[in-house]
Enzyme design. Sequence first.
Site, PDB file in Angstrom:
ATOM      1  N   PRO A   1      32.395  12.827 -53.977  1.00 22.17           N
ATOM      2  CA  PRO A   1      31.486  13.977 -54.088  1.00 22.17           C
ATOM      3  C   PRO A   1      30.092  13.571 -54.575  1.00 22.17           C
ATOM      4  CG  PRO A   1      33.530  14.367 -55.341  1.00 22.17           C
ATOM      5  CD  PRO A   1      33.562  12.941 -54.863  1.00 22.17           C
TER       6      PRO A   1
ATOM      7  N   GLU B   1      40.798  11.118 -60.100  1.00 20.63           N
ATOM      8  CA  GLU B   1      39.440  11.540 -60.487  1.00 20.63           C
ATOM      9  C   GLU B   1      38.368  10.621 -59.886  1.00 20.63           C
ATOM     10  OE1 GLU B   1      40.262  14.836 -61.642  1.00 20.63           O
ATOM     11  OE2 GLU B   1      41.805  13.401 -62.183  1.00 20.63           O
TER      12      GLU B   1
ATOM     13  N   ARG C   1      33.373  10.239 -31.747  1.00 18.15           N
ATOM     14  CA  ARG C   1      32.917  10.980 -30.569  1.00 18.15           C
ATOM     15  C   ARG C   1      31.533  10.539 -30.095  1.00 18.15           C
ATOM     16  NH1 ARG C   1      29.420  14.955 -31.482  1.00 18.15           N
ATOM     17  NH2 ARG C   1      29.999  16.324 -29.754  1.00 18.15           N
TER      18      ARG C   1
ATOM     19  N   ASP D   1      23.963  17.998 -28.702  1.00 20.02           N
ATOM     20  CA  ASP D   1      24.643  18.638 -29.831  1.00 20.02           C
ATOM     21  C   ASP D   1      23.593  19.278 -30.719  1.00 20.02           C
ATOM     22  OD1 ASP D   1      26.986  17.586 -28.986  1.00 20.02           O
ATOM     23  OD2 ASP D   1      27.097  16.042 -30.534  1.00 20.02           O
TER      24      ASP D   1
END
Length: 222
Positions: free
Chosen positions: A86, A113, A151, A166
């Site tokens: 994160p 963690e 992709r 895209d």
Amino acid sequence: MDIDVLTLFPRIFEGPLEESILKRAQESGRVQVRVHNLRDYTHDKHRVVDDRPYGGGPGMLMKPEPIFEAVEKLQRNDSCVVLMTPQGAPFTQARAQAFAKKPHVIIICGHYEGVDERVRQALVHEEVSIGDYVLTNGALAAAVVVDAVVRLLPGVLGHEDGAADDSFATGLLEGPQYTRPPEFRGMRVPEVLLSGDHGAVARWRAEQAESRTKQRRPDLLK
Ligand code: JDQ
């Protein structure tokens, strides 16, 4: 391209890797994705991969030894070692394109963690986050990264232009799209799309993309 994923939950990848585009990309040899269980890089009887944080506090951290052993076994002089966390830099389409150009990516999925800081210090080239929300571990985030990168590899998407238009490559959101029938439950397809006037269709789509982006994602226009 080769991708090695290090995780404590290899089965999280089974579903995604065995479906449609990712499966065909691997079958055609355009990418080889190998998923490794970090527990296989322990040597003790109980195959311990975690330990308590120095200084105290709740939760557990991943021990450095199994991660070091796995990365040192798999890495080559052309490898890019990526840590899912994160605290990482935002994973964007631009980053997906950069990863797609690398011959070898090793993705370390954190668990518990997080990981002992020395993993970052000595092994990791890039730390990435897939968004500002907290997952239970890095495995789902790594699956997202693998999907977004694979992709983009040449020949993976069927149609020619590939991923060129895209929405995140054009910088705008896609506008509304319709297929048959021309009227469904009283809702009509906009007349311009049925007109056969390609110039008018292109202008309409550009306007729609712009107004939708302005409404929903003004940050993309800046
Ligand atoms: C790990 C956790 C409490 C981390 C453990 C490893 N974008 C993104 N969201 N969440 C992650 C990535 C992620 C990645 C790796 C992870 C979450 N956790 C859970 C729990 C504090 C920090």
